[in-house]
Design an enzyme around this catalytic site. Structure first.
Site, PDB file in Angstrom:
ATOM      1  N   VAL A 146       0.829  -1.220   0.000  1.00 35.76           N
ATOM      2  CA  VAL A 146       0.000   0.000   0.000  1.00 35.76           C
ATOM      3  C   VAL A 146       0.862   1.270   0.000  1.00 35.76           C
ATOM      4  O   VAL A 146       0.403   2.347  -0.379  1.00 35.76           O
ATOM      5  CB  VAL A 146      -0.971  -0.020   1.213  1.00 35.76           C
ATOM      6  CG1 VAL A 146      -0.248   0.247   2.521  1.00 35.76           C
ATOM      7  CG2 VAL A 146      -2.101   0.982   1.019  1.00 35.76           C
ATOM      8  N   ARG A 175      15.549  -9.298   0.997  1.00 35.21           N
ATOM      9  CA  ARG A 175      15.463  -8.964  -0.436  1.00 35.21           C
ATOM     10  C   ARG A 175      16.821  -8.440  -0.877  1.00 35.21           C
ATOM     11  O   ARG A 175      17.675  -8.118  -0.042  1.00 35.21           O
ATOM     12  CB  ARG A 175      14.380  -7.901  -0.665  1.00 35.21           C
ATOM     13  CG  ARG A 175      12.992  -8.430  -0.399  1.00 35.21           C
ATOM     14  CD  ARG A 175      11.939  -7.336  -0.572  1.00 35.21           C
ATOM     15  NE  ARG A 175      10.643  -7.818  -0.124  1.00 35.21           N
ATOM     16  CZ  ARG A 175       9.748  -7.102   0.537  1.00 35.21           C
ATOM     17  NH1 ARG A 175      10.004  -5.835   0.818  1.00 35.21           N
ATOM     18  NH2 ARG A 175       8.606  -7.619   0.900  1.00 35.21           N
ATOM     19  N   ARG A 268       6.411  -3.630  -7.803  1.00 34.26           N
ATOM     20  CA  ARG A 268       7.578  -3.629  -6.911  1.00 34.26           C
ATOM     21  C   ARG A 268       8.504  -4.797  -7.237  1.00 34.26           C
ATOM     22  O   ARG A 268       9.719  -4.720  -7.011  1.00 34.26           O
ATOM     23  CB  ARG A 268       7.115  -3.693  -5.438  1.00 34.26           C
ATOM     24  CG  ARG A 268       8.225  -3.393  -4.466  1.00 34.26           C
ATOM     25  CD  ARG A 268       7.746  -3.307  -3.030  1.00 34.26           C
ATOM     26  NE  ARG A 268       7.314  -4.593  -2.497  1.00 34.26           N
ATOM     27  CZ  ARG A 268       6.793  -4.782  -1.285  1.00 34.26           C
ATOM     28  NH1 ARG A 268       6.631  -3.744  -0.485  1.00 34.26           N
ATOM     29  NH2 ARG A 268       6.427  -5.974  -0.875  1.00 34.26           N
ATOM     30  N   ARG A 279      -0.157 -12.553  -0.237  1.00 32.16           N
ATOM     31  CA  ARG A 279      -0.254 -11.194   0.310  1.00 32.16           C
ATOM     32  C   ARG A 279      -1.587 -10.542  -0.067  1.00 32.16           C
ATOM     33  O   ARG A 279      -2.176  -9.805   0.722  1.00 32.16           O
ATOM     34  CB  ARG A 279       0.938 -10.349  -0.163  1.00 32.16           C
ATOM     35  CG  ARG A 279       2.211 -10.709   0.610  1.00 32.16           C
ATOM     36  CD  ARG A 279       3.455 -10.001   0.130  1.00 32.16           C
ATOM     37  NE  ARG A 279       4.611 -10.492   0.877  1.00 32.16           N
ATOM     38  CZ  ARG A 279       5.396  -9.747   1.673  1.00 32.16           C
ATOM     39  NH1 ARG A 279       5.203  -8.449   1.762  1.00 32.16           N
ATOM     40  NH2 ARG A 279       6.398 -10.286   2.333  1.00 32.16           N
ATOM     41  N   ASP A 303      -3.636   7.445  -2.290  1.00 35.44           N
ATOM     42  CA  ASP A 303      -3.930   7.475  -3.729  1.00 35.44           C
ATOM     43  C   ASP A 303      -2.773   8.226  -4.373  1.00 35.44           C
ATOM     44  O   ASP A 303      -1.821   7.625  -4.872  1.00 35.44           O
ATOM     45  CB  ASP A 303      -5.281   8.172  -3.936  1.00 35.44           C
ATOM     46  CG  ASP A 303      -5.758   8.062  -5.367  1.00 35.44           C
ATOM     47  OD1 ASP A 303      -4.962   7.623  -6.218  1.00 35.44           O
ATOM     48  OD2 ASP A 303      -6.921   8.414  -5.638  1.00 35.44           O
TER      49      ASP A 303
HETATM   50  N1  LIG Z   1       0.753   6.626  -3.870  1.00 34.13           N
HETATM   51  C1  LIG Z   1       1.420   5.774  -4.612  1.00 34.13           C
HETATM   52  N2  LIG Z   1       1.164   5.688  -5.937  1.00 34.13           N
HETATM   53  C2  LIG Z   1       1.824   4.789  -6.718  1.00 34.13           C
HETATM   54  N3  LIG Z   1       2.762   3.923  -6.276  1.00 34.13           N
HETATM   55  C3  LIG Z   1       3.044   3.961  -4.959  1.00 34.13           C
HETATM   56  C4  LIG Z   1       2.392   4.876  -4.074  1.00 34.13           C
HETATM   57  N4  LIG Z   1       2.882   4.662  -2.820  1.00 34.13           N
HETATM   58  C5  LIG Z   1       3.810   3.681  -2.919  1.00 34.13           C
HETATM   59  N5  LIG Z   1       3.909   3.268  -4.208  1.00 34.13           N
HETATM   60  C6  LIG Z   1       4.754   2.160  -4.734  1.00 34.13           C
HETATM   61  O1  LIG Z   1       4.120   0.947  -4.347  1.00 34.13           O
HETATM   62  C7  LIG Z   1       5.095  -0.060  -4.067  1.00 34.13           C
HETATM   63  C8  LIG Z   1       4.856  -0.602  -2.670  1.00 34.13           C
HETATM   64  O2  LIG Z   1       5.184   0.388  -1.724  1.00 34.13           O
HETATM   65  P1  LIG Z   1       5.869   0.030  -0.337  1.00 34.13           P
HETATM   66  O3  LIG Z   1       6.976  -0.928  -0.553  1.00 34.13           O
HETATM   67  O4  LIG Z   1       6.172   1.307   0.333  1.00 34.13           O
HETATM   68  O5  LIG Z   1       4.651  -0.744   0.358  1.00 34.13           O
HETATM   69  P2  LIG Z   1       4.532  -1.312   1.829  1.00 34.13           P
HETATM   70  O6  LIG Z   1       3.161  -0.990   2.301  1.00 34.13           O
HETATM   71  O7  LIG Z   1       5.649  -0.842   2.664  1.00 34.13           O
HETATM   72  O8  LIG Z   1       4.650  -2.884   1.576  1.00 34.13           O
HETATM   73  P3  LIG Z   1       5.097  -4.061   2.575  1.00 34.13           P
HETATM   74  O9  LIG Z   1       4.093  -4.097   3.659  1.00 34.13           O
HETATM   75  O10 LIG Z   1       5.059  -5.288   1.723  1.00 34.13           O
HETATM   76  O11 LIG Z   1       6.461  -3.757   3.078  1.00 34.13           O
HETATM   77  C9  LIG Z   1       6.455   0.597  -4.224  1.00 34.13           C
HETATM   78  O12 LIG Z   1       6.988   0.234  -5.484  1.00 34.13           O
HETATM   79  C10 LIG Z   1       6.145   2.089  -4.164  1.00 34.13           C
HETATM   80  O13 LIG Z   1       7.060   2.863  -4.922  1.00 34.13           O
HETATM   81  N1  LIG Z   2       3.433  -7.694  13.468  1.00 37.44           N
HETATM   82  C1  LIG Z   2       4.497  -7.252  12.794  1.00 37.44           C
HETATM   83  N2  LIG Z   2       4.426  -7.025  11.473  1.00 37.44           N
HETATM   84  C2  LIG Z   2       5.516  -6.559  10.851  1.00 37.44           C
HETATM   85  C3  LIG Z   2       6.711  -6.300  11.537  1.00 37.44           C
HETATM   86  N3  LIG Z   2       7.620  -5.838  10.639  1.00 37.44           N
HETATM   87  C4  LIG Z   2       7.000  -5.780   9.456  1.00 37.44           C
HETATM   88  N4  LIG Z   2       5.734  -6.214   9.589  1.00 37.44           N
HETATM   89  C5  LIG Z   2       4.705  -6.323   8.531  1.00 37.44           C
HETATM   90  O1  LIG Z   2       4.941  -7.449   7.740  1.00 37.44           O
HETATM   91  C6  LIG Z   2       4.393  -7.224   6.465  1.00 37.44           C
HETATM   92  C7  LIG Z   2       5.344  -7.693   5.405  1.00 37.44           C
HETATM   93  O2  LIG Z   2       6.512  -6.973   5.391  1.00 37.44           O
HETATM   94  P1  LIG Z   2       7.621  -7.207   4.244  1.00 37.44           P
HETATM   95  O3  LIG Z   2       8.786  -6.373   4.638  1.00 37.44           O
HETATM   96  O4  LIG Z   2       7.910  -8.670   4.229  1.00 37.44           O
HETATM   97  O5  LIG Z   2       6.991  -6.761   2.967  1.00 37.44           O
HETATM   98  C8  LIG Z   2       4.084  -5.732   6.375  1.00 37.44           C
HETATM   99  O6  LIG Z   2       2.679  -5.573   6.478  1.00 37.44           O
HETATM  100  C9  LIG Z   2       4.737  -5.141   7.576  1.00 37.44           C
HETATM  101  O7  LIG Z   2       4.012  -4.058   8.095  1.00 37.44           O
HETATM  102  C10 LIG Z   2       6.756  -6.545  12.928  1.00 37.44           C
HETATM  103  O8  LIG Z   2       7.757  -6.332  13.627  1.00 37.44           O
HETATM  104  N5  LIG Z   2       5.637  -7.015  13.517  1.00 37.44           N
END
Ligand SMILES: Nc1ncnc2c1ncn2[C@@H]1O[C@H](COP(=O)(O)OP(=O)(O)OP(=O)(O)O)[C@@H](O)[C@H]1O
Ligand SMILES: Nc1nc2c(ncn2[C@@H]2O[C@H](COP(=O)(O)O)[C@@H](O)[C@H]2O)c(=O)[nH]1
Length: 402
Positions: A146, A175, A268, A279, A303
């Site tokens: 997201v 990764r 991504r 996921r 958004d």
């Molecule tokens: N508002 C947006 N519009 C378009 N693309 C976006 C937006 N916000 C983030 N992205 C892109 O969406 C992808 C996912 O974002 P991000 O890795 O920050 O998600 P995350 O919620 O941290 O995921 P995870 O929980 O798996 O770690 C990335 O490639 C990022 O550049």
């Molecule tokens: N409950 C917890 N959730 C966590 C923690 N660190 C990350 N996260 C969540 O896992 C997913 C997947 O992450 P990813 O890095 O594998 O893409 C994501 O929703 C994170 O918010 C934690 O310490 N505790």
């Protein structure tokens, strides 16, 4: 049952004038709560380096070695102890500076009662008292892909001295560009399971088939650096943090649509097709829970990235011109071994010219506990310390104690 300390329980009931509810002998102090006497001092039965705790159960006449959780204070030449609210004991170590002399021993808080169910034994837990306050940590949750990480990176880039990231532990593989200790602490399943049992984690959850968890230390090192901590965790983790002693702000990030979420996750290109499917399945449940549970204080739709980031900054009170953290820690003071403590309401008076050593010029300190936050298994924060001189500040002391 443990070995008795070097004095008899009866002698604990003698009249040692060293603070409120306190009987002391040598470097041990004793606090009576109901049928139990908590004896604090000497060496721990497992380590000579830290202050020990034993419990004398008056009804059975037995000594108990409790399970001791939390960061334990190092042994010192002497300390005083004061019972607060019947469920925690303030321990003031002498001969130390004010950033290391206040400790809290929890004996009956909700955290302790929970731990006793798990351990099947008497539990006590230490937490270090920290002067001054830091702003509430921020918990950011939302489905995978997201944009949580993207928003957090923006915040850390724009406000490097204000925010710090809580580095989670995970059993998933790194990764390509991820660094151990920076993005995550990458761990083995067996190691992490043992650490969970040892009480190392504030919260943990099984997410998309791997274990993830926030260690107590991950959050506390950020606050110790005077920064506001950001946690990126899933909804299960957010629920656990809500139930913990960490007083945080909870923000849920939602996608504009499920299709857009899928697009971002695929673009991504960090997961296999099978993982993406997993996921996405989990995302439906997370969206349901995130929006309807009442768990979150704020829900933001990501958004357009720029406007979502602006909304996030508004929630956090980051208007134009606010770039640095404001540290409010009082100056460090030295507390001597010889001191007397007394308690009124939420304030502790620490008299540093105790007994025969008293001089008119000796300072008194007033420790204000009215804004306490947190506690075991993390730190106890929000302590305020005022210095006052009894010969010149009579009115001041009275005001601070009222
Ligand atoms: N508002 C947006 N519009 C378009 N693309 C976006 C937006 N916000 C983030 N992205 C892109 O969406 C992808 C996912 O974002 P991000 O890795 O920050 O998600 P995350 O919620 O941290 O995921 P995870 O929980 O798996 O770690 C990335 O490639 C990022 O550049
Ligand atoms: N409950 C917890 N959730 C966590 C923690 N660190 C990350 N996260 C969540 O896992 C997913 C997947 O992450 P990813 O890095 O594998 O893409 C994501 O929703 C994170 O918010 C934690 O310490 N505790």
């Amino acid at each position: 049952m443990g070995e008795a300390p070097a004095f008899f329980a009866d002698s604990l009931l003698g009249d040692f004038p060293n603070g409120v509810d306190l009987k002391s002998k040598g470097h041990k102090t004793a606090i009576c709560i109901g049928s139990k006497i908590y004896v604090i001092g000497g060496a721990d039965h497992e380590s000579t380096a830290v202050i020990g705790v034993q419990i004398f159960e008056k009804s059975s006449g037995e000594w108990i070695n409790p399970t001791v959780l939390g960061t334990k204070p190092k042994v010192s030449n002497g300390h005083s102890a004061v019972l607060l609210n019947g469920d925690r004991i303030l321990v003031i170590k002498g001969n130390s500076k004010s950033d290391g002399c206040f400790w809290f021993l929890e004996v009956g808080t909700p955290f302790i009662r929970e731990q006793e169910k798990t351990h099947g034994n008497e539990v006590v837990a230490w937490s270090k008292g920290v002067l001054g306050n830091v702003k509430k940590p921020i918990v950011i949750s939302g489905p995978s892909g997201v944009g949580k990480g993207t928003l957090i990176s923006e915040l850390m880039k724009e406000f490097p001295s204000m925010f710090g990231f809580s580095v989670s532990h995970t059993t998933r593989a790194p990764r390509e560009k991820e660094q151990n200790g920076f993005h995550y602490h990458f761990s083995d399943c067996s190691v992490m399971e043992r650490e969970i049992k040892d009480g190392k984690f504030l919260e943990f959850a099984s997410v998309h088939g791997n274990l993830y968890g926030t260690s107590v230390e991950a959050v506390e090192v950020v606050a110790d650096a005077g920064k506001r901590c950001i946690l990126d965790i899933d909804v299960q983790g957010a629920r656990s943090v809500r139930a913990s002693s960490l007083d945080a702000i909870f923000i849920f990030i939602s996608p504009p649509s499920f299709e857009e979420l899928e697009k971002r996750l695929r673009a991504r290109a960090t997961e296999t097709e099978e993982q993406i499917q997993k996921r996405l399945r989990n995302a439906r449940a997370e969206l349901e829970q995130g929006k309807s549970s009442g768990l979150f204080d704020h829900i933001l739709v990501n958004d357009d990235l720029e406007s979502c980031y602006e909304n996030l900054k508004n929630i956090l009170g980051l208007t134009e011109g606010v770039k640095t953290a404001h540290k409010t820690y009082p100056e460090l003071v030295d507390l001597p071994v010889e001191h007397l403590v007394s308690k009124t309401d939420q304030k502790i008076l620490i008299n540093c010219g105790a007994g025969e050593y008293q001089k008119a010029s000796d300072n008194m300190y007033v420790l204000d506990l009215s804004l306490l936050k947190g506690g075991a298994p993390g730190r106890t924060r929000g302590l305020n310390l005022f210095v006052t001189n009894p010969s010149t500040d009579r009115v001041n002391v009275d005001n601070q104690l009222s």
